[in-house]
Design a protein around this motif. Structure first.
Motif, PDB file in Angstrom:
ATOM      1  N   GLY A   1      24.422 -11.183 -90.539  1.00 42.56           N
ATOM      2  CA  GLY A   1      23.369 -12.186 -90.658  1.00 42.56           C
ATOM      3  C   GLY A   1      22.761 -12.510 -89.311  1.00 42.56           C
ATOM      4  O   GLY A   1      23.470 -12.773 -88.339  1.00 42.56           O
ATOM      5  N   LEU A   2      21.443 -12.489 -89.244  1.00 40.52           N
ATOM      6  CA  LEU A   2      20.726 -12.829 -88.023  1.00 40.52           C
ATOM      7  C   LEU A   2      20.703 -14.348 -87.868  1.00 40.52           C
ATOM      8  O   LEU A   2      20.186 -15.059 -88.723  1.00 40.52           O
ATOM      9  N   LYS A   3      21.279 -14.861 -86.796  1.00 39.00           N
ATOM     10  CA  LYS A   3      21.349 -16.303 -86.546  1.00 39.00           C
ATOM     11  C   LYS A   3      20.327 -16.747 -85.508  1.00 39.00           C
ATOM     12  O   LYS A   3      19.997 -17.922 -85.438  1.00 39.00           O
ATOM     13  N   GLN A   4      19.856 -15.815 -84.685  1.00 35.02           N
ATOM     14  CA  GLN A   4      18.836 -16.115 -83.682  1.00 35.02           C
ATOM     15  C   GLN A   4      17.985 -14.875 -83.507  1.00 35.02           C
ATOM     16  O   GLN A   4      18.509 -13.767 -83.424  1.00 35.02           O
ATOM     17  N   GLY A   5      16.677 -15.038 -83.459  1.00 34.78           N
ATOM     18  CA  GLY A   5      15.766 -13.915 -83.283  1.00 34.78           C
ATOM     19  C   GLY A   5      14.846 -13.766 -84.476  1.00 34.78           C
ATOM     20  O   GLY A   5      15.046 -14.386 -85.517  1.00 34.78           O
ATOM     21  N   ALA A   6      13.853 -12.911 -84.312  1.00 36.27           N
ATOM     22  CA  ALA A   6      12.869 -12.672 -85.367  1.00 36.27           C
ATOM     23  C   ALA A   6      13.374 -11.581 -86.318  1.00 36.27           C
ATOM     24  O   ALA A   6      13.718 -10.482 -85.893  1.00 36.27           O
ATOM     25  N   GLN A   7      13.422 -11.903 -87.586  1.00 33.67           N
ATOM     26  CA  GLN A   7      13.952 -11.001 -88.615  1.00 33.67           C
ATOM     27  C   GLN A   7      13.285  -9.626 -88.566  1.00 33.67           C
ATOM     28  O   GLN A   7      13.965  -8.608 -88.649  1.00 33.67           O
ATOM     29  N   GLU A   8      11.958  -9.584 -88.423  1.00 31.43           N
ATOM     30  CA  GLU A   8      11.248  -8.305 -88.466  1.00 31.43           C
ATOM     31  C   GLU A   8      11.600  -7.390 -87.296  1.00 31.43           C
ATOM     32  O   GLU A   8      11.526  -6.175 -87.414  1.00 31.43           O
ATOM     33  N   GLN A   9      12.034  -7.945 -86.160  1.00 35.15           N
ATOM     34  CA  GLN A   9      12.418  -7.130 -85.009  1.00 35.15           C
ATOM     35  C   GLN A   9      13.775  -6.464 -85.198  1.00 35.15           C
ATOM     36  O   GLN A   9      14.050  -5.446 -84.579  1.00 35.15           O
TER      37      GLN A   9
END
Length: 173
Positions: A83-91
């Protein structure tokens, strides 16, 4: 004291103490090195000393990110979730997909007994932080005892395989 016990569990890897409670282990055959930091945690009339394994993967400057990885499955481990907790999902969509589906990474992570696995991206590259259930020590005052929970041979192999595969995946992102 916990790192001295861990040194035996990771025999075959070179170990260099850096400061009290911090050591660098080098896996010469794979060209990897990682640090292990003792993390004392106070409890009522006792304390735990857990080890946090830290693998640095150098990279070019880029966007920051933090990804948490954990096992899936209620009773038996069926996979891993990232799970992405920090940062832009599309990147990070491509990397997240690789973390979910890479067969070599899954083969290493499914048997690995970890409390926390976190990938952090900054301007220097990636930092992999893994807190294992083993490689820890329980120290009790009443009654007084110490018990080291070993990093078994199976867990050692899974840990090293996970670090090898994560290093390979992350150096390209």
């Amino acid at each position: 004291m916990t790192l001295n016990q861990l040194r035996r569990d990771l025999s075959g890897l070179a170990c260099a103490p850096l400061t009290p409670g911090l050591a660098r282990f080098t896996w010469a055959e794979e060209g990897l090195d990682f640090e292990v930091q003792e993390l004392p945690q106070a409890q009522f009339l006792m304390h735990l000393v857990v080890c946090e394994f830290r693998l640095r993967v150098p990279g070019s400057p880029g966007p920051q990110a933090r990804i948490d990885i954990h096992h899936t499955g209620a009773i038996r481990r069926q996979g891993v979730a990232a799970g992405l907790k920090q940062g832009a999902q599309e990147q990070w969509t491509g990397l997240l997909q690789q973390l979910h589906s890479d067969p070599q990474l899954l083969a290493a992570l499914l048997p690995l007994d970890f409390k926390r696995l976190q990938l952090q991206r900054n301007e220097q590259g990636w930092l992999v932080r893994l807190e294992h259930f083993g490689a820890s020590e329980v120290v009790n005052r009443l009654p007084g005892f110490r018990r080291y929970i070993r990093l078994s041979a199976e867990q050692r192999e899974a840990l090293l395989a996970a670090f090898r595969r994560l290093h390979s995946l992350l150096r390209n992102h």
